[in-house]
Design a protein around this motif. Structure first.
Motif, PDB file in Angstrom:
ATOM      1  N   SER A   1      44.701  -6.550  46.602  1.00 18.59           N
ATOM      2  CA  SER A   1      43.326  -6.674  47.096  1.00 18.59           C
ATOM      3  C   SER A   1      43.058  -5.581  48.122  1.00 18.59           C
ATOM      4  O   SER A   1      43.955  -5.160  48.845  1.00 18.59           O
TER       5      SER A   1
ATOM      6  N   GLN B   1      29.274  -8.666  48.105  1.00 24.17           N
ATOM      7  CA  GLN B   1      28.870  -7.560  47.237  1.00 24.17           C
ATOM      8  C   GLN B   1      30.042  -6.643  46.878  1.00 24.17           C
ATOM      9  O   GLN B   1      29.865  -5.679  46.137  1.00 24.17           O
TER      10      GLN B   1
ATOM     11  N   GLU C   1      33.760  -5.744  45.274  1.00 22.78           N
ATOM     12  CA  GLU C   1      34.697  -6.146  44.232  1.00 22.78           C
ATOM     13  C   GLU C   1      36.133  -6.063  44.749  1.00 22.78           C
ATOM     14  O   GLU C   1      36.509  -5.098  45.416  1.00 22.78           O
ATOM     15  N   ASN C   2      36.929  -7.072  44.455  1.00 20.60           N
ATOM     16  CA  ASN C   2      38.352  -7.116  44.792  1.00 20.60           C
ATOM     17  C   ASN C   2      38.606  -6.797  46.270  1.00 20.60           C
ATOM     18  O   ASN C   2      39.540  -6.085  46.623  1.00 20.60           O
TER      19      ASN C   2
END
Length: 166
Positions: free
Chosen positions: A45, A73, A75-76
């Protein structure tokens, strides 16, 4: 050591933030559920470490709210809010505010995080608490961005932190 101000009065930290491009130092923090987490728990992550003195101050609370809004908003990406507050205070705040896109952790047990990341105050009214900083870490553990906020009452540069992830 970093030289910052608290209400205009100079204060110092124990060291300096990790260098951009270096591997993020290992850490062990305690979550609001009282379990300990380390770097290994976040492998794969991207991390935004939102570090501050106490959730019970206006600026710290606002940075948590702002990163919560912006984290949805990304990702990952996980936003870890880190202070030396007791886990109960952190849980109470996020629960009352309905914040679900940030995770709260504390360095209250040993203070090792603050020492390793160079963010523990060594002088001033907030001595032993963590200074206001942001550290952004990539999926492979590389430090992409750091910010030591010069005046503790000021908010971090959210856009600079988030742009490091683009």
């Amino acid at each position: 050591m970093a030289n910052v101000t608290l209400g205009g009065t100079p204060v110092e930290t124990i060291g300096n933030l990790p260098k951009i491009g270096s591997k993020a130092p290992n850490f062990k923090l305690t979550g609001t559920d009282l379990t300990d987490k380390t770097n290994d728990d976040f492998k794969g992550s991207r991390l935004v470490l939102n570090i501050y003195p106490s959730i019970d101050t206006g600026t710290c609370a606002q940075s948590t709210r702002t990163f919560n809004e912006k984290a949805s908003q990304l990702e990952n990406t996980r936003v870890l809010c880190i202070s030396k507050d007791l886990p109960f205070a952190m849980s109470r705040f996020c629960g009352a505010e309905g914040l679900n896109n940030v995770e709260s952790f504390t360095d209250y047990k040993t203070g090792d995080f603050g020492t390793t990341y160079g963010v523990t105050f060594t002088t001033g009214a907030f001595e032993t608490l963590l200074s206001r900083c942001v550290v952004v870490i990539d999926t492979d553990g590389t430090v992409l961005h750091t910010e030591q906020v010069n005046e503790i009452a000021d908010e971090p540069n959210y856009e600079a932190a988030l742009n490091a992830l683009k």
